[in-house]
Design a protein around this motif. Sequence first.
Motif, PDB file in Angstrom:
ATOM      1  N   ARG A  21      24.838  39.686  36.138  1.00 40.23           N
ATOM      2  CA  ARG A  21      24.697  39.231  34.855  1.00 40.23           C
ATOM      3  C   ARG A  21      25.771  38.278  34.521  1.00 40.23           C
ATOM      4  N   ASN A  22      27.029  38.354  34.824  1.00 39.09           N
ATOM      5  CA  ASN A  22      27.893  37.300  34.655  1.00 39.09           C
ATOM      6  C   ASN A  22      27.405  36.140  35.262  1.00 39.09           C
ATOM      7  N   SER A  23      27.003  36.092  36.503  1.00 34.76           N
ATOM      8  CA  SER A  23      26.210  34.754  37.009  1.00 34.76           C
ATOM      9  C   SER A  23      25.361  34.177  36.154  1.00 34.76           C
ATOM     10  N   VAL A  24      24.202  35.033  35.930  1.00 34.22           N
ATOM     11  CA  VAL A  24      23.288  34.401  35.013  1.00 34.22           C
ATOM     12  C   VAL A  24      23.845  33.805  33.576  1.00 34.22           C
ATOM     13  N   GLU A  25      24.670  34.673  33.120  1.00 34.43           N
ATOM     14  CA  GLU A  25      25.387  33.978  31.782  1.00 34.43           C
ATOM     15  C   GLU A  25      26.012  32.751  31.864  1.00 34.43           C
ATOM     16  N   ALA A  26      26.688  32.743  33.119  1.00 32.19           N
ATOM     17  CA  ALA A  26      27.661  31.449  33.490  1.00 32.19           C
ATOM     18  C   ALA A  26      26.593  30.139  33.480  1.00 32.19           C
TER      19      ALA A  26
ATOM     20  N   THR B 124      35.327  34.633  27.857  1.00 27.81           N
ATOM     21  CA  THR B 124      35.350  33.281  27.502  1.00 27.81           C
ATOM     22  C   THR B 124      34.015  33.194  26.343  1.00 27.81           C
ATOM     23  N   LYS B 125      33.309  34.385  26.144  1.00 24.73           N
ATOM     24  CA  LYS B 125      32.074  34.155  25.865  1.00 24.73           C
ATOM     25  C   LYS B 125      32.300  34.901  24.113  1.00 24.73           C
ATOM     26  N   ARG B 126      31.223  34.324  23.399  1.00 20.89           N
ATOM     27  CA  ARG B 126      31.199  34.634  21.954  1.00 20.89           C
ATOM     28  C   ARG B 126      30.902  36.049  21.856  1.00 20.89           C
TER      29      ARG B 126
ATOM     30  N   MET C 191      34.965  43.363  29.276  1.00 19.71           N
ATOM     31  CA  MET C 191      35.146  44.711  29.991  1.00 19.71           C
ATOM     32  C   MET C 191      34.354  44.623  31.437  1.00 19.71           C
ATOM     33  N   GLY C 192      33.244  43.908  31.673  1.00 23.36           N
ATOM     34  CA  GLY C 192      32.510  44.030  32.939  1.00 23.36           C
ATOM     35  C   GLY C 192      33.376  43.700  34.192  1.00 23.36           C
ATOM     36  N   LEU C 193      34.186  42.713  34.187  1.00 22.58           N
ATOM     37  CA  LEU C 193      35.041  42.716  35.447  1.00 22.58           C
ATOM     38  C   LEU C 193      35.955  43.730  35.455  1.00 22.58           C
TER      39      LEU C 193
HETATM   40 MG   LIG Z   1      30.315  40.271  31.864  1.00 27.37          MG
END
Ligand SMILES: [Mg+2]
Lengths: 432, 204
Positions: A321-326, A375-377, A382-384
């Motif tokens: 999910r982090n990758s997709v978001e990035a 760094t996201k709005r 908490m994810g990592l």
């Molecule tokens: Mg995350």
Amino acid sequence: MGTGSEALWLGLVAAGGTLAAALIFSAVSALRLREAEQRLRDKEIDHQAVMDRLQENEYRLRAIIESEPECVKLQAADGTVLEINPAGLKLVDADSPEDIVGKRIYAVVAPEHAELYRENMRRVFAGEAVVYEFRSITLKGRTCWMETHAVPLRDARGAVYALLGITRDVTEHKLAEEQARRHQTELARVARLSTMGEMATGLAHELNQPLAAIANFARGCIRRLRGGDVAPSELIGPLEEVCRQAERASEVMRHVRDFVRKREPQLAGADINQIVRSVAKLTELETRQHGAAVRLELAPQLPRVLADPIMVEQVIGNLVRNSVEAMTEARSPRREITIRTGPNGGAGVEVEIADSGPGIDGALIDQVFDQFFTTKREGVGMGLSISRSIVESHGGTIRAESGAAGGATFRFSLQAAGQEAGGGERRHGLHR
Amino acid sequence: MSDATVFIVDDDEAVARSLRWLIESIRLEVETHASAHAFLDRFDPGRRGCLVLDVRMPGISGLELQQRLAARRAYHLPIIFITGHGDVQMAVRAVQAGAFDFVEKPFNDQDLLDRIQRAIAWDAAQRDRESQREQLRALFAGLTAREREVLGLVVEGLSNKAIALELGLSAKTVEFHRARVMEKLRARSLTDLVKLAMQLGAEA
Ligand SMILES: [Mg+2]
Ligand SMILES: Nc1ncnc2c1ncn2[C@@H]1O[C@H](COP(=O)(O)OP(=O)(O)OP(=O)(O)O)[C@@H](O)[C@H]1O
């Protein structure tokens, strides 16, 4: 009305709503007539009458096909469109028959479905009746979902000479289906992957209340002390309140610890590749919607790992999910995520999640695992941090890397099952 | 301003108590209520002051409470909303719907207290203006029909002579009515009279 046409009409009536069946039936009766013609010719009786009947029947068939509201088409084995009715022209956005007749049907089949389409054609020409769905890109570039009922058409000797297909636009149906599935995936996501994130939001509110009260009580005390017109005894009550609110805040935190403790991993032997596949499926819709593709490079014959599958899924899910978001955030032109499994240096297994996104700023790379670092709005950060807790509770480690070639890479290791002396099930707390 | 009360409606008792302690530090009267319902049940529109509300309240929300107050009476207490992080949009909506002000959490105590003072002053001014108008209405009600007629023409700028001609009275009688009007409306000069008449006119 001749017997052939009667049979045709009966066929249509019997079929009721299923026009596909009716049309196939009528096509078949036309072919029967052709066979009859052959037989009659052999017997050399009134040739002309039979020809007339055949002709009449073919006109009738054509009239029905022409006025049929659904797309009806004949195709050759190589996919060449032999005939198509007006409804079919409309469906593929052809202005005139020349736009599509004589051309390959693949001109309007989405590239990723061409192989599937070919396979279904092969089956029809091998004599099967098939129903298949595919994505179509029309001659004018419109994307839609189609469903085709296809049957083989045989000549007098029984050889298949064409495919008769009736095709319908099922885009709306398909979208509704997808929405239902997305909803379900979303539910699974909420239930499984973001319990902690949700909780953190609720927790923030729960904590804010006593903290706000503490600040108000303390400021009220300061103002009175500054004013110099307060007896010390008057401040006792409010200061006691401050203590009570501090206790209330730590009570909230105790709940969090309890919650986390309840989620102790249940470690047992597990197949890491299986876990990766399951995450890939769970996140498939989400990644696809953001134009990202997930590639799996799974090493065969890995040892079983000591893991709580749900929790490891949560880790991989967070990383994907982090990758997709990035990549979405950075509008990366190429959006690829590769999940690799392989042996690690020791007896265990290493899982790698690499993306083609913007990577992580070198100055921040040491902080990404920190709680509430985001760094996201809309991020909680908490994810990592949760992912690291989980990996460590499995006796493994997790690292982040940002390659010079761009993109971020996360790697974590898991121990092989059965390597620890105690044997059986092992438990680790998530914190402390 | 000594009769002003700061009404606090907050479902979190501790937060309400802490706000009371903070606000009482500037010697204001404070009254706390645990819910919008409780506040509305005991609400007396004649009481002066201001209302401090958390935008996010369970039950009747802060915005709803504002609407209900507005529906009950044309004028109501000025409302200061306290908003959490991320609720600013809600607060903006509240202000558009007539709220006096809002403070964002976490707030600076001086900032909150200043806004409360301003709200109370505004409330007092509104009420003073309202009571002046009422007084004026009462005075006007004491004028006879003839006196009102004379007042109307005076305000239009007519001289006594012209008014006498217009109404078919003697100049002396007009003079007399005019003096009575001045006296009854407690006006000291012609300009005074015109101002008062304009205030009354704006009412009508
Ligand atoms: Mg995350
Ligand atoms: N694949 C990645 N590429 C670039 N930056 C990343 C990547 N993964 C994580 N980061 C950075 O690390 C930060 C922390 O990630 P983390 O998953 O802990 O929190 P989040 O994604 O911001 O919020 P949450 O997961 O709670 O929704 C992100 O905000 C982002 O800046």
